[in-house]
Design a protein around this motif. Structure first.
Motif, PDB file in Angstrom:
ATOM      1  N   LEU A 183      61.921 -48.773 -55.846  1.00  0.00           N
ATOM      2  CA  LEU A 183      62.961 -47.892 -56.393  1.00  0.00           C
ATOM      3  C   LEU A 183      62.548 -47.424 -57.785  1.00  0.00           C
ATOM      4  CD1 LEU A 183      65.816 -46.782 -55.703  1.00  0.00           C
ATOM      5  CD2 LEU A 183      66.761 -48.668 -57.036  1.00  0.00           C
ATOM      6  N   ASN A 189      70.599 -47.416 -62.150  1.00  0.00           N
ATOM      7  CA  ASN A 189      70.438 -48.478 -61.142  1.00  0.00           C
ATOM      8  C   ASN A 189      71.354 -49.655 -61.443  1.00  0.00           C
ATOM      9  OD1 ASN A 189      68.478 -46.857 -60.116  1.00  0.00           O
ATOM     10  ND2 ASN A 189      66.751 -48.218 -60.547  1.00  0.00           N
ATOM     11  N   LEU A 192      74.397 -49.860 -59.314  1.00  0.00           N
ATOM     12  CA  LEU A 192      74.310 -50.055 -57.855  1.00  0.00           C
ATOM     13  C   LEU A 192      74.707 -51.487 -57.514  1.00  0.00           C
ATOM     14  CD1 LEU A 192      70.797 -48.426 -57.218  1.00  0.00           C
ATOM     15  CD2 LEU A 192      72.994 -47.504 -56.428  1.00  0.00           C
ATOM     16  N   ARG A 197      72.037 -51.123 -53.596  1.00  0.00           N
ATOM     17  CA  ARG A 197      70.668 -51.270 -54.127  1.00  0.00           C
ATOM     18  C   ARG A 197      69.673 -51.300 -52.965  1.00  0.00           C
ATOM     19  NH1 ARG A 197      66.429 -51.782 -55.736  1.00  0.00           N
ATOM     20  NH2 ARG A 197      65.502 -52.430 -57.692  1.00  0.00           N
ATOM     21  N   LEU A 274      71.083 -40.532 -57.562  1.00  0.00           N
ATOM     22  CA  LEU A 274      69.719 -40.942 -57.917  1.00  0.00           C
ATOM     23  C   LEU A 274      68.747 -39.804 -57.620  1.00  0.00           C
ATOM     24  CD1 LEU A 274      69.829 -44.494 -56.267  1.00  0.00           C
ATOM     25  CD2 LEU A 274      70.047 -43.986 -58.710  1.00  0.00           C
TER      26      LEU A 274
END
Ligand code: AMP
Length: 287
Positions: A183, A189, A192, A197, A274
């Motif tokens: 990722l 992040n 998440l 995730r 994202l």
């Protein structure tokens, strides 16, 4: 390392640094720093005599107020990471200091660079990006400014701004840094949850799949269609766009023959938006 909150104070400090052949490097950030930001700091340390890192959550580049309200911040950890990377000055201005009053932005039209992809999905986003970068460049007057390929379109927009208005300034592009599971590192992040995730890994997987498919002689259109079908079936992933574009002009590429093609994606997972990208040909990249 010094933490400076006001432009006037910054001016005084930086005037003390300036001199013949001295290079000041600027790294603009919105904080919640991670190893992606650290890679920019390391690059700046290698190339510059003094490094300024700005932390400023720029309200004018958020088209979604919930995204702005929920943007993570972690000042103590940010300062510790900056110090450990050898940053000389962390500049953390208030909105009224940087914008000299109420934030005002002008419309920016760099054609496809500001209107396509992120520009289309987030109306006004690049107006805000250009407004803040212009103000940071004017406040710091750096010889070099460091930006990540993670925000590939922002990098192209900043290059255009620099070409138009800051011709003595060198923009240094730094490679995208990923987490061990693939990722792309992003401040967002942190928002998440565990399940999201894991679901988000479909994003880097899909762009790598396109890269491999095209290397294996599938056409770009076929590879994109295959990835789109798979992403539509991914639980929790809301695809916004996926495409292959030239990393400089942002024109779509349907053959790998011209420009520097990148696979570009934006998707929402667990309420978090994202973005990611990868060069179509691992041996042909901007940086
Ligand atoms: P941000 O704080 O997200 O606005 O990012 C500040 C700078 O760090 C931008 O130039 C980003 O492109 C860069 N950056 C953010 N994440 C990464 C990453 N994973 N790898 C490399 N650069 C990054």
């Amino acid at each position: 390392m010094e933490v400076i909150l006001a432009s006037k104070e910054l001016n005084v400090k930086l005037d003390g640094f300036r001199g013949n052949g001295i290079r000041i490097g600027l790294i603009p950030t919105m904080g919640a720093l991670h190893d992606g930001h650290a890679s920019l700091m390391h690059e700046a340390k290698k190339r510059c005599d003094h490094v300024v890192l700005s932390i400023f959550i720029n309200p004018t580049q958020f088209n979604d107020s919930a995204d702005f309200d929920n943007y993570p911040s972690s000042h103590e950890a940010d300062l510790a990471l900056s110090e450990s990377c050898g940053v000389d000055v962390v500049f953390m201005p208030s909105v009224s200091d940087l914008y000299q009053g109420e934030p005002r932005v002008d419309r920016v039209n760099y054609g496809l660079l500001t209107n396509g992809f992120e520009g289309g999905a987030r109306p006004g986003h690049f107006d805000g990006v250009v407004a803040v970068v212009r103000r940071l460049f004017a406040a710091v007057k750096p010889e070099m400014a460091f930006f990540g390929e993670k925000d590939l379109q922002q990098l192209a927009v900043v290059r255009k701004l620099t070409e138009n208005e800051f011709t003595d300034l060198q923009v240094i592009a730094c490679p995208l840094i990923r987490d061990v599971d693939g990722l792309a590192l992003s401040s967002r992040n942190a928002r998440l949850g565990g399940k999201a995730r894991a679901q988000a890994l479909a994003i880097p997987r899909s762009i790598k799949q396109i890269q491999s498919a095209v290397l294996g002689r599938l056409s770009i259109n076929q590879a994109l269609n295959q990835a789109k079908i798979e992403l539509e079936l991914q639980e929790g992933v809301k695809l916004e766009y996926i495409d292959v574009i030239d990393g400089k002009s942002f024109e779509t590429c349907r053959s790998g023959d011209h420009g520097v093609p990148y696979v570009l994606i934006a998707a929402e997972v667990g309420g978090v938006r994202l973005i990611d990208n990868i060069p179509l040909d691992p041996n042909r990249r901007l940086t």
